[in-house]
Design a protein around this motif. Sequence first.
Motif, mmCIF file in Angstrom:
data_model
loop_
_atom_site.group_PDB
_atom_site.id
_atom_site.type_symbol
_atom_site.label_atom_id
_atom_site.label_comp_id
_atom_site.label_asym_id
_atom_site.label_seq_id
_atom_site.Cartn_x
_atom_site.Cartn_y
_atom_site.Cartn_z
ATOM 1 N N HIS A 35 24.959 -1.843 -23.794
ATOM 2 C CA HIS A 35 25.753 -2.470 -22.737
ATOM 3 C C HIS A 35 25.696 -1.678 -21.436
ATOM 4 O O HIS A 35 25.736 -2.257 -20.356
ATOM 5 C CB HIS A 35 27.186 -2.659 -23.219
ATOM 6 C CG HIS A 35 27.267 -3.586 -24.394
ATOM 7 N ND1 HIS A 35 26.973 -4.929 -24.294
ATOM 8 C CD2 HIS A 35 27.555 -3.360 -25.689
ATOM 9 C CE1 HIS A 35 27.099 -5.490 -25.488
ATOM 10 N NE2 HIS A 35 27.444 -4.558 -26.346
ATOM 11 N N LYS A 38 22.745 -2.792 -19.505
ATOM 12 C CA LYS A 38 22.983 -4.022 -18.731
ATOM 13 C C LYS A 38 23.584 -3.682 -17.372
ATOM 14 O O LYS A 38 23.203 -4.265 -16.354
ATOM 15 C CB LYS A 38 23.919 -4.964 -19.492
ATOM 16 C CG LYS A 38 23.336 -5.528 -20.763
ATOM 17 C CD LYS A 38 24.371 -6.362 -21.493
ATOM 18 C CE LYS A 38 23.890 -6.782 -22.863
ATOM 19 N NZ LYS A 38 24.914 -7.525 -23.606
ATOM 20 N N VAL A 108 31.307 -3.878 -17.902
ATOM 21 C CA VAL A 108 30.671 -4.853 -18.784
ATOM 22 C C VAL A 108 31.729 -5.238 -19.798
ATOM 23 O O VAL A 108 32.289 -4.375 -20.476
ATOM 24 C CB VAL A 108 29.432 -4.267 -19.497
ATOM 25 C CG1 VAL A 108 28.791 -5.301 -20.407
ATOM 26 C CG2 VAL A 108 28.424 -3.748 -18.488
ATOM 27 N N GLU A 115 30.019 -13.146 -21.071
ATOM 28 C CA GLU A 115 30.013 -11.735 -20.701
ATOM 29 C C GLU A 115 30.035 -11.579 -19.188
ATOM 30 O O GLU A 115 29.392 -12.336 -18.473
ATOM 31 C CB GLU A 115 28.753 -11.087 -21.277
ATOM 32 C CG GLU A 115 28.742 -9.594 -21.201
ATOM 33 C CD GLU A 115 27.580 -9.001 -21.967
ATOM 34 O OE1 GLU A 115 27.813 -8.444 -23.045
ATOM 35 O OE2 GLU A 115 26.442 -9.106 -21.489
#
Length: 164
Positions: A35, A38, A108, A115
């Motif tokens: 994550h 990301k 995140v 999301e």
Amino acid sequence: MCAALKLLLFSAVILQLSAQGFNNYRSLPEDYRMHIDKALLSANKKFGGPRHVAFEKVLFTPSFTKDRLYVNVRLFVTTCKKDHQKGFGHRDECVKQQPKTPWINCLVCTRGNGELIDCAKQAEVDSRKTIRDECSVYHHGSGTALSQKTGTEKEETFGCIGCV
């Protein structure tokens, strides 16, 4: 038994991480790094320009459950140039911050419709409060499950509030 074992393992990982801190990317569990990557991708596209954006630290203890995810990280623009062959993930060789560049705060999380990946300059995070509140762990002022009406209660009416 399986759920208890998973909970025990998860607790051990959290305890270990809290003891060593959240500022070493390589020592974080794979779930966290997935994550954080990301956030790095989003920040590299938005803030890096020709420079690579790197991980600095996790700001708050992440929350990972079956239906909830919450990771807040601080990133920075490095002196390294972007290298598309190496990707946008964390690069160990890029640890020096580009002079006069602000910290980047990335969140995140999961919310009602999927999301959310929200990256902003640290100084601008307060102005993004309405967006980030969708991911808040705590909903200040909201009712609890015990205070919610189910619709089966008989509504009582009063003539005046002071007359009761």
